[in-house]
Design an enzyme around this catalytic site. Sequence first.
Site: not given
Ligand SMILES: NC(=O)c1ccc[n+]([C@@H]2O[C@H](COP(=O)([O-])OP(=O)(O)OC[C@H]3O[C@@H](n4cnc5c(N)ncnc54)[C@H](O)[C@@H]3O)[C@@H](O)[C@H]2O)c1
Length: 456
Positions: A14, A91, A162, A221, A277
């Site tokens: 995401y 990730v 982010e 954050k 989050c």
């Molecule tokens: N979702 C949100 O709205 C949002 C907003 C700001 C910050 N964040 C932060 O950003 C980070 C990611 O969130 P997200 O919602 O995108 O998570 P997500 O679960 O949607 O995506 C994470 C991806 O990382 C991949 N991954 C994990 N380990 C890996 C590795 N070793 N090598 C390759 N790929 C790997 C997973 O397969 C997954 O597809 C988190 O720390 C979250 O707190 C999220």
Amino acid sequence: MKTIKNITCIGAGYVGGPSMSVFAEKCPNINFTLVDKNEEKINSWNGNIDNLPIYEPGLKEIIKKTRGKNLFFSNDIDNAIINSDIIFIAVNTPTIKEGPGAGFGADLKYIINCAEHIAKIAKSDKIIVEKSTVPIKTAEKLEQIFSKKNSSVNFEILSNPEFLAEGTAIEDLRNPDRVLIGGNKSASGQNAVNILADIYSKWVSKEKIITTNLWSSELSKLASNAMLAQRISSINSLSAICDKSGADIKEVSKAIGLDHRIGKYFLNPSVGFGGSCFQKDILNLVYLCKTYGLDEVAEYWHQVVKMNNYQKSRFSNKIIQKLGQDLNNKIITLFGWSFKKDTNDSRESASIFVAINLLNRGAKINVYDPQTSIEIIQSDIKEYSSNYSNILDSIKYINDPYKAVIGSSCVGILTEWDEFISLNWKEIKRIMIDEKFIIDGRYILKNIEEEKITYL
Ligand SMILES: NC(=O)c1ccc[n+]([C@@H]2O[C@H](COP(=O)([O-])OP(=O)(O)OC[C@H]3O[C@@H](n4cnc5c(N)ncnc54)[C@H](O)[C@@H]3O)[C@@H](O)[C@H]2O)c1
């Protein structure tokens, strides 16, 4: 300053997906490669444009323009690392499940895996950017890994959290309130900060690009999410007083929000916040406070999560009060499965907790949501209920709101999808049976005067 040609982002979720898409749109001279260990996810990023792994307004239009030009999705993580000058790590950082910090701390194993992998593969200097949300001093842990495992390459670590919100991610990324970049105060640290700031300056004005030390950036954050969630829990606590007293929370919210010192945003009462989050980041902050011996501060922030759990229980309890403790043979329809409108993300959605509570009392649940599926619903129930084998068959997904309410005693609104407002609520009441009880946990039907609708 070095000219950057190739950027990789590890984690095509995401955050990684939408953020690299907007980077690619705004920086046509740089190649962006998104990699993920989940092959299926990469295949679907490369597949049918109408079936991307993430639903986000405006996303598919950018992917159409950039995919295959300067935006690539790949399973070849090693090659992407070798060829990049900058590597974003986006990730997941979920709450630790077992061992020290269980239930509170952030599990950094995925970030650590990435750092170890990069250290093993990299042959030239790299700027490593923490995009994931992490506790303070994570950069120190990464530095230790890099210096221990690959001392021949210079790794400069930056924190660039982010702030996008799901549902408005593309707009947030194109017009951010601010971009935060934390780096080491050394000359090479500041050079890395300037390189990243220069990339953002292609579309973000200079005043909005803030540079700080690494720890301020990492903490900002968590603090930001904690403050946002605190506002939701505050307004929800007031909704409970309104429910007892006859005051109207929408009127109270408007009256409070018109004070410019308070402001109108994030004052909408609801069934409680969800998403991947807020809860995890506050629990992470609580854990940080505890490790610093700040027990009172930890308890202060913990209360925001406790209030959120109370609000979710209050919603299902209202249904139980009205329909009785024994919900056997009652059909209850939930409108909305994702945690908010305009996203297909249902992680920590209030709907999951409400559904499990009602299913455990024998209810049959029909769900309608424009962006979910029975597979997602069942996988959420499995993740959050140890009793899933007994209740899984009692929940259905029906992709039509009018069919979903056939035979229902109660409709609960859990997500504020715009299309729910324009439904024919008179017709919905006609189709339902007996009690015909509608409970609006999002207060979106407030202007539909003629219907008798209950609010949380
Ligand atoms: N979702 C949100 O709205 C949002 C907003 C700001 C910050 N964040 C932060 O950003 C980070 C990611 O969130 P997200 O919602 O995108 O998570 P997500 O679960 O949607 O995506 C994470 C991806 O990382 C991949 N991954 C994990 N380990 C890996 C590795 N070793 N090598 C390759 N790929 C790997 C997973 O397969 C997954 O597809 C988190 O720390 C979250 O707190 C999220």
